[in-house]
Design an enzyme around this catalytic site. Structure first.
Site, short mmCIF file in Angstrom:
data_model
loop_
_atom_site.label_atom_id
_atom_site.label_comp_id
_atom_site.label_asym_id
_atom_site.label_seq_id
_atom_site.Cartn_x
_atom_site.Cartn_y
_atom_site.Cartn_z
N HIS A 75 -20.62 -10.52 9.95
CA HIS A 75 -20.89 -11.65 10.82
C HIS A 75 -20.86 -12.92 9.99
CE1 HIS A 75 -21.74 -9.50 14.47
NE2 HIS A 75 -22.70 -8.75 13.90
N CYS B 208 -16.79 -14.69 12.17
CA CYS B 208 -16.69 -15.89 12.99
C CYS B 208 -17.08 -17.12 12.19
CB CYS B 208 -17.59 -15.76 14.21
SG CYS B 208 -17.00 -14.54 15.40
#
Length: 644
Positions: free
Chosen positions: A489, A532
């Site tokens: 992440h 991301c």
């Protein structure tokens, strides 16, 4: 332990005997052959003597110039980052034992901690000399007995091959038992004489039929002289067998491994049909000591030939390919081996597909320099593999050099399970499908000649510790490139550990700058980041997830130093998508494009095609576009010109 052994009294014979057997088993000492100790004048039994490699005296400086005898065949074992003393001692022990098995009852080995000489056969000795992070191996011919001139002959290639095979098998076993992470390769000194001593993988000269190898300075080095020194001379049969029943030769094995257009999975299927045990396959791959699956195939098939003797025939290989439904490979080999049935109906030659390139096409094969002119129409009878490509930018010289084996290290951090973060009230979901990304990256960069190391589920501090260890491991290594893939992440300019803590991307790249990792100065450093870079979310897409938390801030994206490339999965402020069954859009497309174009396009052109492909994907109206940034100074081809 040796001091304790010496201190055991004679009254404890059983204890001493058991300890001696244990030390022999683990290569800590070697019993001297009793045939070397016979004393016919005495009725007493010979005294049992032992060699203890760890107690040998250092008689030569590791940094001293190596001793190379006239007429000897010399090759090197390159250990890249470091050469542990324990490996040297165990290899010395095995060399002593092997030397005695060759029938040496007269010569005593000349032993030292850094340089030792052993008996190979009646006409040769071989020397192991430690030089920095290498072991130099010299196969030395003895003086010809009875020759008044006392001149030396040249080393026999059969003896050289025998010594090399012994060292390969011994090191593979030592690596398996004692040092599974040690990396090494067999090589020769590069003959380009460009200054600093550097090396070329020996298997490049021995594993196929091409005429030359490209060295680090772009020169083509003829294979013939090297093959003459290292390839066993084949006995010529006076009663040749039927061609298809002939036992496979080195050339046949090379053609199966390199010319039959077999992929990694195809070869594994072939091994099954040839009834090669999986343990034998794994052992042969360890002996090959390379990530190149074609070189591994050569070693596996050589083992199969030795094991099956006269049953290891061309016919057996062709039948196995038929059973695997690898018809194209079978037909290629039948044609090369002249086994096409003359009674077959004549085939109408297919009309070649017209090629309309945007710029002139040059054709070249793998049997000579690519800029050789094509033969005239109808000239020659042998069809050669042809590669068709526009003018190769690598010929202009403005590209990074890739000449070492392995190319370098590829580190993969794959963070999948974020339960620790959720325990700290961090809303980070598990990353289903990320294992597919890791698997594809491992396969891709292994096939390109990188040593791949995968770390799973690291916290933020552990990520930095792991990368610092990888940077330290480069000390003294001779590599061409470094690759780091991080799957986790992320947010703007940061990456999440599984504990919910973050690290700055610039912290990661700083580890591999010139100050922290001088071995990579001037070498390309590639970072591919599947994470991301913002909080704009895509919701309600079945089996598609995002790699983003909720935070967003200003981002710094690029280290202030040359030779870096950062391949981001998406542009700043946006999420990237990951299929929970097939892996992420970015990594799946990246590996596909590298596998397809590494031999013809440099990395920036490949990433442009990645962008184009991903831009066509659609998740219920939502899109994604990767964003590579770089400070590369030259073109980078992940496959060298010689790999065509």
């Amino acid at each position: 332990m040796w001091r304790k052994l010496v201190g055991i009294g004679d009254d404890s014979g059983k204890k001493k005997s058991a300890l001696l057997e244990l030390m022999e088993k683990y290569d800590l000492l070697v019993k001297q052959d009793s045939s070397c100790q016979k004393n016919e004048a005495s009725s007493k039994p010979p005294t049992v003597c032992y060699y203890v490699p760890s107690r040998l005296q250092v008689t030569t400086d590791r940094n001293a110039d190596p001793v190379i005898s006239e007429g000897s065949n010399v090759f090197y074992i390159n250990f890249f980052s470091f050469l542990p003393g324990g490996i040297v001692c165990r290899l010395m022990a095995r060399a002593l034992e092997w030397s005695q098995r060759q029938g040496d009852a007269v010569h005593s080995p000349a032993l030292g901690r850094v340089s030792s000489t052993f008996y190979a056969d009646d006409q040769h000795q071989f020397r192991l000399q430690v030089i920095s992070k290498h072991i130099m191996v010299s196969v030395v011919p003895e003086e010809i007995v009875g020759d008044a001139s006392s001149t030396r002959t040249t080393a026999n290639p059969n003896t050289t091959a025998k010594v090399k095979d012994f060292l390969e098998e011994s090191l593979a076993d030592i690596k398996k038992t004692w040092a599974p992470r040690i990396q090494y390769t067999f090589c020769i000194a590069c003959p380009c004489a460009s200054g600093d001593q550097h090396y070329i993988d020996l298997d490049k000269f021995l594993t196929d039929d091409s005429r030359s190898v490209q060295c680090c300075r772009g020169r083509l080095i003829a294979k013939g002289p090297v093959k003459q020194k290292f390839c066993p001379r084949q006995e010529v049969s006076t009663n040749p067998a039927i061609p298809e029943m002939e036992t496979v030769s080195d050339k046949d094995i090379s053609e199966v491994a390199n010319k039959a257009r077999l992929e990694y999975e195809d070869l594994d299927n072939l091994y099954v049909e040839l009834e090669i045990e999986s343990s034998d396959v794994n052992n042969a791959k360890r002996v090959a000591n390379t990530l190149d699956f074609k070189i591994q195939a050569t070693k596996v098939l050589e083992h199969w030939r030795k094991t099956n003797g006269s049953k290891a025939t061309r016919k057996a290989i062709l039948n196995a390919l038929q059973e695997c439904d690898l018809i194209e490979a079978k037909e290629i080999l039948e044609e090369k081996w002249g086994l096409k049935d003359d009674d077959d109906e004549p085939q109408i030659a297919a009309t070649p597909k017209a090629i309309e390139p945007s710029e002139p096409v040059r054709r070249y094969d793998d049997t000579g320099p690519p800029d050789q002119p094509l033969p005239a129409a109808g000239a020659g009878t042998e069809e050669v593999p042809v590669y068709e490509a526009p003018n190769d930018p690598r010929r202009e010289g403005n590209c990074y050099s890739l000449c070492h084996t392995p190319r370098g290290m590829c580190c993969i951090i794959d963070n999948m399970n974020f339960q620790l973060a959720r325990n700290q009230n961090r809303q980070l979901s598990d990353r289903g499908g990320s294992d597919k990304d890791s698997e594809e990256l491992s396969k891709t960069f292994s096939n390109l000649g990188f040593v791949v190391d995968v770390a799973i589920d690291l916290g933020a501090a552990d990520m930095l510790r792991y990368l610092r260890r990888q940077a330290d491991a480069h000390d003294g290594m001779e590599v061409d490139c470094f690759v780091c893939c991080i799957l986790t992440h992320g947010g703007l300019g940061k990456l999440y550990g599984v504990d919910g803590e973050t690290v700055e991307i610039l912290e990661v790249t700083a580890i591999f700058k010139g100050v922290g990792c001088p071995a990579l100065i001037g070498k390309p450093k590639l970072f591919f980041i599947q994470a991301c870079r913002g909080s704009d979310r895509q919701v309600g897409v079945p089996n598609v997830e995002e790699d983003a938390p909720e935070e967003i801030r200003q981002e710094k994206t690029l280290p202030n130093e040359a030779d870096f490339l950062l391949g981001y999965a998406t542009v700043p402020g946006y999420v990237s998508y990951r299929d929970t069954r097939r892996g992420s859009w970015y990594i799946r497309t990246l590996t596909d494009m590298i596998n397809k174009y590494s031999a013809s396009l440099h990395i920036l052109d490949i990433l442009t095609r990645v962008n184009d492909d991903i831009s066509e994907k659609n998740a219920r109206g939502y899109k994604q576009i990767p964003a590579p940034v770089f400070t590369l100074r030259k073109s980078l081809f992940l496959s060298t010109l010689g790999d065509h």
